[in-house]
Write a protein that holds these residues in place. Structure first.
Motif, PDB file in Angstrom:
ATOM      1  N   ASP A 150     -17.800 -31.051  -5.084  1.00  0.00           N
ATOM      2  CA  ASP A 150     -18.059 -32.411  -4.601  1.00  0.00           C
ATOM      3  C   ASP A 150     -16.761 -33.231  -4.661  1.00  0.00           C
ATOM      4  O   ASP A 150     -16.071 -33.221  -5.686  1.00  0.00           O
ATOM      5  CB  ASP A 150     -19.129 -33.052  -5.485  1.00  0.00           C
ATOM      6  CG  ASP A 150     -19.520 -34.458  -5.086  1.00  0.00           C
ATOM      7  OD1 ASP A 150     -18.906 -35.053  -4.177  1.00  0.00           O
ATOM      8  OD2 ASP A 150     -20.465 -34.984  -5.704  1.00  0.00           O
ATOM      9  N   PRO A 151     -16.407 -33.917  -3.584  1.00  0.00           N
ATOM     10  CA  PRO A 151     -15.205 -34.743  -3.601  1.00  0.00           C
ATOM     11  C   PRO A 151     -15.169 -35.763  -4.740  1.00  0.00           C
ATOM     12  O   PRO A 151     -14.087 -36.067  -5.252  1.00  0.00           O
ATOM     13  CB  PRO A 151     -15.223 -35.431  -2.236  1.00  0.00           C
ATOM     14  CG  PRO A 151     -15.906 -34.436  -1.354  1.00  0.00           C
ATOM     15  CD  PRO A 151     -16.989 -33.855  -2.230  1.00  0.00           C
ATOM     16  N   TYR A 152     -16.295 -36.278  -5.156  1.00  0.00           N
ATOM     17  CA  TYR A 152     -16.314 -37.188  -6.306  1.00  0.00           C
ATOM     18  C   TYR A 152     -15.832 -36.482  -7.568  1.00  0.00           C
ATOM     19  O   TYR A 152     -15.044 -37.031  -8.339  1.00  0.00           O
ATOM     20  CB  TYR A 152     -17.721 -37.736  -6.543  1.00  0.00           C
ATOM     21  CG  TYR A 152     -18.145 -38.869  -5.658  1.00  0.00           C
ATOM     22  CD1 TYR A 152     -17.252 -39.600  -4.875  1.00  0.00           C
ATOM     23  CD2 TYR A 152     -19.477 -39.242  -5.615  1.00  0.00           C
ATOM     24  CE1 TYR A 152     -17.671 -40.649  -4.078  1.00  0.00           C
ATOM     25  CE2 TYR A 152     -19.914 -40.301  -4.820  1.00  0.00           C
ATOM     26  CZ  TYR A 152     -19.004 -41.003  -4.066  1.00  0.00           C
ATOM     27  OH  TYR A 152     -19.430 -42.059  -3.287  1.00  0.00           O
ATOM     28  N   THR A 153     -16.291 -35.258  -7.787  1.00  0.00           N
ATOM     29  CA  THR A 153     -15.852 -34.489  -8.952  1.00  0.00           C
ATOM     30  C   THR A 153     -14.362 -34.210  -8.856  1.00  0.00           C
ATOM     31  O   THR A 153     -13.619 -34.392  -9.832  1.00  0.00           O
ATOM     32  CB  THR A 153     -16.629 -33.161  -9.043  1.00  0.00           C
ATOM     33  OG1 THR A 153     -18.022 -33.448  -9.133  1.00  0.00           O
ATOM     34  CG2 THR A 153     -16.192 -32.347 -10.240  1.00  0.00           C
ATOM     35  N   LYS A 154     -13.909 -33.774  -7.702  1.00  0.00           N
ATOM     36  CA  LYS A 154     -12.495 -33.457  -7.509  1.00  0.00           C
ATOM     37  C   LYS A 154     -11.598 -34.670  -7.718  1.00  0.00           C
ATOM     38  O   LYS A 154     -10.460 -34.536  -8.159  1.00  0.00           O
ATOM     39  CB  LYS A 154     -12.271 -32.861  -6.121  1.00  0.00           C
ATOM     40  CG  LYS A 154     -12.843 -31.471  -5.978  1.00  0.00           C
ATOM     41  CD  LYS A 154     -12.538 -30.915  -4.604  1.00  0.00           C
ATOM     42  CE  LYS A 154     -12.933 -29.472  -4.488  1.00  0.00           C
ATOM     43  NZ  LYS A 154     -12.513 -28.898  -3.215  1.00  0.00           N
ATOM     44  N   ALA A 155     -12.116 -35.873  -7.425  1.00  0.00           N
ATOM     45  CA  ALA A 155     -11.341 -37.104  -7.598  1.00  0.00           C
ATOM     46  C   ALA A 155     -11.352 -37.592  -9.042  1.00  0.00           C
ATOM     47  O   ALA A 155     -10.680 -38.569  -9.367  1.00  0.00           O
ATOM     48  CB  ALA A 155     -11.886 -38.193  -6.674  1.00  0.00           C
ATOM     49  N   GLY A 156     -12.114 -36.930  -9.911  1.00  0.00           N
ATOM     50  CA  GLY A 156     -12.172 -37.332 -11.309  1.00  0.00           C
ATOM     51  C   GLY A 156     -13.009 -38.571 -11.558  1.00  0.00           C
ATOM     52  O   GLY A 156     -12.792 -39.294 -12.527  1.00  0.00           O
ATOM     53  N   LEU A 157     -13.995 -38.827 -10.695  1.00  0.00           N
ATOM     54  CA  LEU A 157     -14.811 -40.037 -10.790  1.00  0.00           C
ATOM     55  C   LEU A 157     -15.697 -40.069 -12.033  1.00  0.00           C
ATOM     56  O   LEU A 157     -15.874 -41.121 -12.647  1.00  0.00           O
ATOM     57  CB  LEU A 157     -15.683 -40.158  -9.535  1.00  0.00           C
ATOM     58  CG  LEU A 157     -16.708 -41.282  -9.503  1.00  0.00           C
ATOM     59  CD1 LEU A 157     -16.027 -42.646  -9.562  1.00  0.00           C
ATOM     60  CD2 LEU A 157     -17.575 -41.176  -8.254  1.00  0.00           C
TER      61      LEU A 157
END
Length: 91
Positions: free
Chosen positions: A69-76
């Motif tokens: 998930d892009p959110y996970t990859k962004a460190g959110l």
């Protein structure tokens, strides 16, 4: 089988969420395994986390989806838990 991802944003990460929201929504559309989803809100009504219900074969598939998930990859997220989930109400 359904799996619920319950994720909480890091404090002060609203701009990270906003910057990656389009990629996150595109990922949801591309993967085709999200049964339901939406943001968790804080007391002020701002987005502060995510609830995602996946329809996937097993926990490994749910974890793989969450990891990509892009959110996970962004460190959110400060935390993200995945639980098997049984739908009782709703269709």
């Amino acid at each position: 089988m359904f799996y619920a991802i319950i994720a909480h944003d890091k404090p002060g990460a609203l701009e990270v969420r906003k910057a990656n929201r389009d990629a996150h929504l595109a990922y949801i559309a591309e993967t085709g395994v999200v049964a339901q989803a939406g943001p968790l809100l804080d007391a002020q009504g701002d987005m502060a986390g995510s609830l995602v219900i996946l329809d996937v074969a097993d926990m490994d598939a749910a974890q793989a989806w969450a990891d990509a998930d892009p959110y996970t990859k962004a460190g959110l997220f400060s935390s993200a838990d995945i639980h098997p989930w049984k739908r009782v109400i709703g269709g």
